[in-house]
Design a protein around this motif. Structure first.
Motif, PDB file in Angstrom:
ATOM      1  N   CYS A  34     -38.431 -41.576  10.721  1.00 58.80           N
ATOM      2  CA  CYS A  34     -37.358 -41.570   9.725  1.00 58.80           C
ATOM      3  C   CYS A  34     -36.380 -40.423   9.979  1.00 58.80           C
ATOM      4  O   CYS A  34     -35.150 -40.599   9.877  1.00 58.80           O
ATOM      5  N   ILE A  35     -36.899 -39.260  10.314  1.00 62.71           N
ATOM      6  CA  ILE A  35     -36.046 -38.100  10.576  1.00 62.71           C
ATOM      7  C   ILE A  35     -35.215 -38.318  11.836  1.00 62.71           C
ATOM      8  O   ILE A  35     -33.999 -38.081  11.864  1.00 62.71           O
ATOM      9  N   ASP A  36     -35.867 -38.792  12.897  1.00 63.24           N
ATOM     10  CA  ASP A  36     -35.160 -39.018  14.166  1.00 63.24           C
ATOM     11  C   ASP A  36     -33.995 -39.993  13.976  1.00 63.24           C
ATOM     12  O   ASP A  36     -32.882 -39.762  14.472  1.00 63.24           O
ATOM     13  N   LYS A  37     -34.254 -41.091  13.268  1.00 58.73           N
ATOM     14  CA  LYS A  37     -33.218 -42.100  13.058  1.00 58.73           C
ATOM     15  C   LYS A  37     -32.085 -41.562  12.175  1.00 58.73           C
ATOM     16  O   LYS A  37     -30.913 -41.902  12.379  1.00 58.73           O
ATOM     17  N   SER A  38     -32.439 -40.718  11.216  1.00 53.51           N
ATOM     18  CA  SER A  38     -31.411 -40.138  10.351  1.00 53.51           C
ATOM     19  C   SER A  38     -30.502 -39.193  11.123  1.00 53.51           C
ATOM     20  O   SER A  38     -29.276 -39.179  10.917  1.00 53.51           O
ATOM     21  N   VAL A  39     -31.082 -38.402  12.011  1.00 56.98           N
ATOM     22  CA  VAL A  39     -30.284 -37.497  12.838  1.00 56.98           C
ATOM     23  C   VAL A  39     -29.353 -38.294  13.752  1.00 56.98           C
ATOM     24  O   VAL A  39     -28.159 -37.981  13.891  1.00 56.98           O
ATOM     25  N   GLU A  40     -29.879 -39.344  14.368  1.00 56.27           N
ATOM     26  CA  GLU A  40     -29.050 -40.183  15.238  1.00 56.27           C
ATOM     27  C   GLU A  40     -27.876 -40.773  14.462  1.00 56.27           C
ATOM     28  O   GLU A  40     -26.726 -40.775  14.930  1.00 56.27           O
ATOM     29  N   TYR A  41     -28.152 -41.283  13.278  1.00 62.76           N
ATOM     30  CA  TYR A  41     -27.114 -41.927  12.475  1.00 62.76           C
ATOM     31  C   TYR A  41     -26.065 -40.916  12.019  1.00 62.76           C
ATOM     32  O   TYR A  41     -24.858 -41.184  12.046  1.00 62.76           O
ATOM     33  N   ALA A  42     -26.521 -39.732  11.618  1.00 65.28           N
ATOM     34  CA  ALA A  42     -25.593 -38.713  11.129  1.00 65.28           C
ATOM     35  C   ALA A  42     -24.626 -38.257  12.217  1.00 65.28           C
ATOM     36  O   ALA A  42     -23.515 -37.802  11.922  1.00 65.28           O
ATOM     37  N   LYS A  43     -25.023 -38.378  13.456  1.00 66.86           N
ATOM     38  CA  LYS A  43     -24.148 -37.972  14.557  1.00 66.86           C
ATOM     39  C   LYS A  43     -23.017 -38.966  14.800  1.00 66.86           C
ATOM     40  O   LYS A  43     -21.948 -38.594  15.300  1.00 66.86           O
ATOM     41  N   VAL A  44     -23.250 -40.243  14.468  1.00 68.10           N
ATOM     42  CA  VAL A  44     -22.244 -41.269  14.788  1.00 68.10           C
ATOM     43  C   VAL A  44     -21.488 -41.772  13.570  1.00 68.10           C
ATOM     44  O   VAL A  44     -20.376 -42.284  13.687  1.00 68.10           O
ATOM     45  N   ARG A  45     -22.071 -41.638  12.381  1.00 64.10           N
ATOM     46  CA  ARG A  45     -21.395 -42.076  11.162  1.00 64.10           C
ATOM     47  C   ARG A  45     -20.354 -41.033  10.788  1.00 64.10           C
ATOM     48  O   ARG A  45     -20.674 -39.847  10.603  1.00 64.10           O
ATOM     49  N   ALA A  46     -19.077 -41.448  10.658  1.00 63.41           N
ATOM     50  CA  ALA A  46     -18.002 -40.463  10.479  1.00 63.41           C
ATOM     51  C   ALA A  46     -17.074 -40.852   9.330  1.00 63.41           C
ATOM     52  O   ALA A  46     -15.914 -41.246   9.552  1.00 63.41           O
ATOM     53  N   PRO A  47     -17.522 -40.745   8.099  1.00 62.29           N
ATOM     54  CA  PRO A  47     -16.606 -40.979   6.977  1.00 62.29           C
ATOM     55  C   PRO A  47     -15.588 -39.847   6.867  1.00 62.29           C
ATOM     56  O   PRO A  47     -15.886 -38.694   7.208  1.00 62.29           O
ATOM     57  N   PHE A  48     -14.408 -40.175   6.428  1.00 64.46           N
ATOM     58  CA  PHE A  48     -13.343 -39.179   6.283  1.00 64.46           C
ATOM     59  C   PHE A  48     -13.036 -38.467   7.595  1.00 64.46           C
ATOM     60  O   PHE A  48     -12.570 -37.325   7.610  1.00 64.46           O
ATOM     61  N   GLY A  49     -13.348 -39.128   8.704  1.00 60.21           N
ATOM     62  CA  GLY A  49     -12.920 -38.622   9.993  1.00 60.21           C
ATOM     63  C   GLY A  49     -13.820 -37.603  10.658  1.00 60.21           C
ATOM     64  O   GLY A  49     -13.456 -37.067  11.711  1.00 60.21           O
ATOM     65  N   LYS A  50     -14.984 -37.286  10.079  1.00 56.35           N
ATOM     66  CA  LYS A  50     -15.878 -36.351  10.762  1.00 56.35           C
ATOM     67  C   LYS A  50     -17.323 -36.800  10.578  1.00 56.35           C
ATOM     68  O   LYS A  50     -17.681 -37.379   9.541  1.00 56.35           O
ATOM     69  N   PRO A  51     -18.169 -36.546  11.585  1.00 53.16           N
ATOM     70  CA  PRO A  51     -19.559 -37.022  11.517  1.00 53.16           C
ATOM     71  C   PRO A  51     -20.305 -36.417  10.331  1.00 53.16           C
ATOM     72  O   PRO A  51     -20.089 -35.258   9.948  1.00 53.16           O
ATOM     73  N   LEU A  52     -21.190 -37.197   9.766  1.00 53.69           N
ATOM     74  CA  LEU A  52     -22.053 -36.700   8.702  1.00 53.69           C
ATOM     75  C   LEU A  52     -22.828 -35.459   9.146  1.00 53.69           C
ATOM     76  O   LEU A  52     -23.145 -34.591   8.343  1.00 53.69           O
ATOM     77  N   ALA A  53     -23.144 -35.397  10.431  1.00 59.07           N
ATOM     78  CA  ALA A  53     -23.963 -34.299  10.957  1.00 59.07           C
ATOM     79  C   ALA A  53     -23.311 -32.934  10.785  1.00 59.07           C
ATOM     80  O   ALA A  53     -23.977 -31.900  10.885  1.00 59.07           O
ATOM     81  N   THR A  54     -22.010 -32.896  10.512  1.00 54.84           N
ATOM     82  CA  THR A  54     -21.344 -31.611  10.330  1.00 54.84           C
ATOM     83  C   THR A  54     -21.499 -31.074   8.904  1.00 54.84           C
ATOM     84  O   THR A  54     -21.128 -29.932   8.636  1.00 54.84           O
ATOM     85  N   ASN A  55     -22.048 -31.880   8.010  1.00 57.01           N
ATOM     86  CA  ASN A  55     -22.191 -31.483   6.612  1.00 57.01           C
ATOM     87  C   ASN A  55     -23.554 -30.838   6.368  1.00 57.01           C
ATOM     88  O   ASN A  55     -24.590 -31.411   6.684  1.00 57.01           O
ATOM     89  N   GLN A  56     -23.541 -29.649   5.784  1.00 54.71           N
ATOM     90  CA  GLN A  56     -24.807 -28.976   5.513  1.00 54.71           C
ATOM     91  C   GLN A  56     -25.654 -29.744   4.498  1.00 54.71           C
ATOM     92  O   GLN A  56     -26.881 -29.649   4.519  1.00 54.71           O
ATOM     93  N   ALA A  57     -25.013 -30.515   3.609  1.00 57.46           N
ATOM     94  CA  ALA A  57     -25.761 -31.318   2.645  1.00 57.46           C
ATOM     95  C   ALA A  57     -26.603 -32.371   3.355  1.00 57.46           C
ATOM     96  O   ALA A  57     -27.633 -32.812   2.820  1.00 57.46           O
ATOM     97  N   ILE A  58     -26.190 -32.771   4.538  1.00 60.38           N
ATOM     98  CA  ILE A  58     -26.982 -33.702   5.366  1.00 60.38           C
ATOM     99  C   ILE A  58     -27.972 -32.916   6.218  1.00 60.38           C
ATOM    100  O   ILE A  58     -29.147 -33.293   6.348  1.00 60.38           O
ATOM    101  N   GLN A  59     -27.530 -31.805   6.789  1.00 56.76           N
ATOM    102  CA  GLN A  59     -28.365 -31.038   7.709  1.00 56.76           C
ATOM    103  C   GLN A  59     -29.601 -30.447   7.030  1.00 56.76           C
ATOM    104  O   GLN A  59     -30.726 -30.603   7.509  1.00 56.76           O
TER     105      GLN A  59
END
Length: 397
Positions: A261-286
């Motif tokens: 579950c964690i691995d898949k979430s990290v992968e998704y956060a890197k490619v999902r980019a709402p508002f023009g930037k990846p989810l992975a850049t948000n500390q609320a996700i990290q």
């Protein structure tokens, strides 16, 4: 303890991966067999016309996978060499089960009914350690090959975690035994020719001694299946019937599912980019995923240490650690699945991703592996001196 995986175990994981790629993945892909492992098509597993029992084709496919794994020398890995196994260790099984579960749901590893290409045959281990010679002759080959098995009846309608208070009684009548009582959550009874029934033969309610396990033919007079209990996650093979050991390996499987579950979430956060930037850049996700990853790393170390200690000092010398691993791994898996749903948003809540399925399935282990409250009470019993652990091998108690 050396925390590096033994070279032979690391090599064996590669061997298992090659076997899956060569034998299991093509079988899973053939004839729309993937329907049984597609979380969006859960009805494929369930025979609603037979009251929600497992689909016969699904179970036949699992048997074929076990047959291939046995022919390749993998299925019996944990069993003694005299029974065709490899004398696999507790550490080996913990690492293997995490490794297979981390790959996600599939024909290689279907945790819903404890299927894996490396067998976790508790019934065989019980027979080897406690069966009579006649029973061993009759049962061991069939159990080792996955051709035969028996259901398991210990929980009762009014007694679950307090199993030593069971009301089922067995009384000798000449050369026979007469058993009276009821059992529920009797897993596997839909296909098993025998049921391993636990009944009190002596002593008083609450006594640890005086409970006997009987292999009872389901065709016996007075043996009656009252109903199959539908659950949060279908199909069901859990029956309520009437008659007139904590497992470190389950913790490893839950850890593997949590890591998936964690691995898949990290992968998704890197490619999902709402508002023009990846989810992975948000500390609320990290940060929530960092916390879960940290817990996985700590739990993995405890599981490996506990499994190694079981091999080195005896299975009951670290009972408190086994309970720690079990209750925390099952809770962690549910937390990781819940977080994965949150990271994936609406898609995570839908059945187009596997996380809700993982949550529904693993939620039961917080109850059925010995409820987490009971596991915590056991740990407290050892901590505060109310219970004593078995002395390590070679050490006087």
């Amino acid at each position: 303890m050396d925390f590096e995986l033994p070279p032979d175990l690391a090599a064996y994981l590669d061997e298992l991966d090659a076997f899956i790629e060569r034998e299991i993945a093509p079988l899973e892909a053939a004839d729309d067999n993937i329907r049984f492992f597609d979380h969006r098509r859960e009805d494929a597993r369930t025979d609603w016309d037979r009251g929600g029992l497992p689909n016969a084709e699904w179970e036949a496919l699992l048997r074929e996978a076990r047959r291939r794994a046995d022919a390749a020398g993998h299925y019996r890995y944990p069993f003694p060499k005299e029974y065709g196994g490899q004398d696999g260790t507790n550490l080996g099984m913990a690492v293997i089960r995490e490794h297979l579960a981390r790959k996600g749901l599939g024909l290689h590893c279907d945790l819903q009914n404890e299927h894996m290409i490396v067998g976790n045959n508790v019934g065989l281990l019980l027979m080897i350690n406690y069966g009579t010679e006649d029973q061993k002759t009759e049962w061991i080959d069939a159990l080792a090959e996955g051709r035969g098995g028996f259901a398991f009846g210990i929980t009762e309608p009014d007694h679950g975690s307090d199993a030593t208070h069971m009301e089922t009684r067995a009384v000798r009548d000449g050369d026979e035994w007469v058993i009276n009582g009821e059992k529920t959550w009797n897993t596997g009874i839909h296909a098993a020719p025998y049921d391993l029934i636990f009944a009190r033969t002596s002593g008083a309610a609450g006594d640890g001694r005086g409970i006997t396990a009987f292999l009872v033919p389901v065709s016996s007079p007075g043996f009656e299946i009252l109903e199959f209990l539908w659950t949060f996650n279908m199909p069901t093979d859990h029956a309520h019937i009437r008659l007139t050991e904590n497992r470190i390996r389950q913790a490893a499987s839950s850890l593997g599912a949590a890591q998936f579950c964690i691995d898949k979430s990290v992968e998704y956060a890197k490619v999902r980019a709402p508002f023009g930037k990846p989810l992975a850049t948000n500390q609320a996700i990290q940060f929530p995923l960092v916390e879960l990853q940290t817990q996985c790393e700590m739990l993995r170390a405890l599981i490996h240490k506990t499994a190694w200690s079981m091999d080195a000092y005896g299975a009951f010398s670290v009972s408190d650690k086994v309970s720690m691993c079990n209750y925390w791994a099952n809770r962690l898996c549910c937390d990781a699945a819940d977080r994965a749903m949150q990271v994936h948003g609406g898609l995570g809540y839908s059945r187009h991703t596997p996380f809700e399925h993982i949550y529904r399935h693993h939620r039961r282990y917080r109850i059925t592996e010995g409820s987490e409250e009971i596991q915590m009470r056991r740990v407290a019993g050892y901590m505060f001196g109310f219970m004593q652990q078995q002395a390590p091998k070679g050490v006087d108690a």
